[in-house]
Design a protein around this motif. Structure first.
Motif, PDB file in Angstrom:
ATOM      1  N   GLN A   3      57.093 -58.563  20.479  1.00  0.00           N
ATOM      2  CA  GLN A   3      58.244 -59.162  21.148  1.00  0.00           C
ATOM      3  C   GLN A   3      57.890 -59.504  22.590  1.00  0.00           C
ATOM      4  O   GLN A   3      57.007 -58.888  23.197  1.00  0.00           O
ATOM      5  N   TYR A   4      58.572 -60.481  23.125  1.00  0.00           N
ATOM      6  CA  TYR A   4      58.400 -60.891  24.508  1.00  0.00           C
ATOM      7  C   TYR A   4      59.690 -60.560  25.241  1.00  0.00           C
ATOM      8  O   TYR A   4      60.779 -60.901  24.774  1.00  0.00           O
ATOM      9  N   HIS A   5      59.575 -59.922  26.389  1.00  0.00           N
ATOM     10  CA  HIS A   5      60.760 -59.590  27.188  1.00  0.00           C
ATOM     11  C   HIS A   5      61.067 -60.770  28.113  1.00  0.00           C
ATOM     12  O   HIS A   5      60.289 -61.081  29.011  1.00  0.00           O
ATOM     13  N   LEU A   6      62.167 -61.427  27.856  1.00  0.00           N
ATOM     14  CA  LEU A   6      62.567 -62.610  28.615  1.00  0.00           C
ATOM     15  C   LEU A   6      63.707 -62.263  29.558  1.00  0.00           C
ATOM     16  O   LEU A   6      64.708 -61.671  29.137  1.00  0.00           O
ATOM     17  N   GLN A  14      72.527 -63.241  34.982  1.00  0.00           N
ATOM     18  CA  GLN A  14      71.213 -62.741  34.615  1.00  0.00           C
ATOM     19  C   GLN A  14      71.250 -62.242  33.172  1.00  0.00           C
ATOM     20  O   GLN A  14      72.169 -61.530  32.788  1.00  0.00           O
ATOM     21  N   VAL A  15      70.278 -62.651  32.367  1.00  0.00           N
ATOM     22  CA  VAL A  15      70.171 -62.171  30.991  1.00  0.00           C
ATOM     23  C   VAL A  15      68.763 -61.630  30.771  1.00  0.00           C
ATOM     24  O   VAL A  15      67.806 -62.101  31.374  1.00  0.00           O
ATOM     25  N   ALA A  16      68.678 -60.634  29.920  1.00  0.00           N
ATOM     26  CA  ALA A  16      67.386 -60.056  29.538  1.00  0.00           C
ATOM     27  C   ALA A  16      67.454 -59.762  28.049  1.00  0.00           C
ATOM     28  O   ALA A  16      68.425 -59.178  27.571  1.00  0.00           O
ATOM     29  N   LEU A  17      66.433 -60.186  27.316  1.00  0.00           N
ATOM     30  CA  LEU A  17      66.394 -59.927  25.896  1.00  0.00           C
ATOM     31  C   LEU A  17      64.958 -59.954  25.403  1.00  0.00           C
ATOM     32  O   LEU A  17      64.089 -60.548  26.033  1.00  0.00           O
ATOM     33  N   ASP A  18      64.730 -59.285  24.307  1.00  0.00           N
ATOM     34  CA  ASP A  18      63.420 -59.273  23.680  1.00  0.00           C
ATOM     35  C   ASP A  18      63.437 -60.281  22.546  1.00  0.00           C
ATOM     36  O   ASP A  18      64.312 -60.224  21.674  1.00  0.00           O
ATOM     37  N   VAL A  64      60.734 -76.760  25.358  1.00  0.00           N
ATOM     38  CA  VAL A  64      60.420 -75.670  26.279  1.00  0.00           C
ATOM     39  C   VAL A  64      60.317 -74.373  25.487  1.00  0.00           C
ATOM     40  O   VAL A  64      61.282 -73.964  24.839  1.00  0.00           O
ATOM     41  N   PHE A  65      59.143 -73.757  25.511  1.00  0.00           N
ATOM     42  CA  PHE A  65      59.037 -72.444  24.889  1.00  0.00           C
ATOM     43  C   PHE A  65      59.828 -71.463  25.738  1.00  0.00           C
ATOM     44  O   PHE A  65      59.795 -71.517  26.975  1.00  0.00           O
ATOM     45  N   ALA A  66      60.552 -70.574  25.094  1.00  0.00           N
ATOM     46  CA  ALA A  66      61.414 -69.641  25.799  1.00  0.00           C
ATOM     47  C   ALA A  66      60.686 -68.874  26.901  1.00  0.00           C
ATOM     48  O   ALA A  66      61.244 -68.714  27.995  1.00  0.00           O
ATOM     49  N   PRO A  67      59.458 -68.389  26.683  1.00  0.00           N
ATOM     50  CA  PRO A  67      58.784 -67.669  27.771  1.00  0.00           C
ATOM     51  C   PRO A  67      58.585 -68.508  29.043  1.00  0.00           C
ATOM     52  O   PRO A  67      58.464 -67.953  30.133  1.00  0.00           O
ATOM     53  N   GLN A  68      58.598 -69.825  28.916  1.00  0.00           N
ATOM     54  CA  GLN A  68      58.474 -70.683  30.095  1.00  0.00           C
ATOM     55  C   GLN A  68      59.706 -70.605  30.991  1.00  0.00           C
ATOM     56  O   GLN A  68      59.655 -71.018  32.146  1.00  0.00           O
ATOM     57  N   ALA A  69      60.802 -70.091  30.475  1.00  0.00           N
ATOM     58  CA  ALA A  69      62.034 -69.977  31.252  1.00  0.00           C
ATOM     59  C   ALA A  69      62.121 -68.643  31.996  1.00  0.00           C
ATOM     60  O   ALA A  69      63.106 -68.398  32.694  1.00  0.00           O
ATOM     61  N   TYR A  70      61.112 -67.801  31.863  1.00  0.00           N
ATOM     62  CA  TYR A  70      61.141 -66.494  32.517  1.00  0.00           C
ATOM     63  C   TYR A  70      61.358 -66.658  34.026  1.00  0.00           C
ATOM     64  O   TYR A  70      60.651 -67.403  34.700  1.00  0.00           O
ATOM     65  N   GLY A  71      62.383 -65.952  34.534  1.00  0.00           N
ATOM     66  CA  GLY A  71      62.672 -65.957  35.959  1.00  0.00           C
ATOM     67  C   GLY A  71      63.305 -67.231  36.479  1.00  0.00           C
ATOM     68  O   GLY A  71      63.489 -67.392  37.682  1.00  0.00           O
TER      69      GLY A  71
END
Length: 164
Positions: A3-6, A14-18, A64-71
């Motif tokens: 899993q990736y923590h986004l 602010q949202v955080a999810l795996d 856009v891959f979801a990890p590219q939206a980190y931060g």
């Protein structure tokens, strides 16, 4: 699969999810966060139905891959309403009759928002160019352009700006 923590800001929160790191931003918005305004259209970045604003830029969330939206800061159509009331762009589209089936409407409104944030007094040609990445199969674009013109005038009036 690992899993990736986004973590990202979506519509001011602010949202955080795996997540599965292979998910697209569109998938996370719709399937994980329940924000269904961005639509799955062509899945190739050609139709604009999945448009969102990412750090002030209009993007096709299917590309856009979801990890590219980190931060980063994501704004969807659900995030532009003013405390539960239609925002001036949404109201202008209704006033102009620029909504029919509604499939393209969220992307068109977000494209118009990016335009008006940068250029509060666009010409018809500038409006047409700004929405050119969004395909509408119902209205023929004339009412959409009119809706953006109404929105520009409404925004200027609200801000007390007089166009010379």
């Amino acid at each position: 699969m690992a899993q990736y923590h986004l973590e990202m800001k979506v519509n001011g929160k602010q949202v955080a999810l795996d997540i599965d790191p292979g998910l697209r931003l569109l998938d996370v918005l719709r399937d994980c966060l329940g924000l269904t305004g961005a639509k799955e259209g062509c899945s190739e970045g050609e139709c604009g139905a999945c448009s969102v604003i990412l750090d002030g830029e209009l993007v096709d969330s299917c590309l856009v891959f979801a990890p590219q939206a980190y931060g980063r800061d994501v704004l969807t159509i659900e995030g532009i309403a003013d405390e539960g009331e239609l925002n001036y762009l949404q109201q202008a589209f209704l006033d102009a009759g620029a909504v029919q089936c509604g499939y393209c409407t969220p992307g068109m409104i977000l494209a118009a928002k990016v335009l008006l944030d940068r250029n509060p007094h666009p010409t018809r040609q500038e409006i047409s160019k700004a929405i050119s990445g969004n395909i509408c199969r119902c209205t023929g674009y004339a009412k959409i352009v009119q809706g953006v013109e109404i929105a520009a005038a409404s925004k200027a009036a609200k801000e007390g700006v007089v166009r010379a």
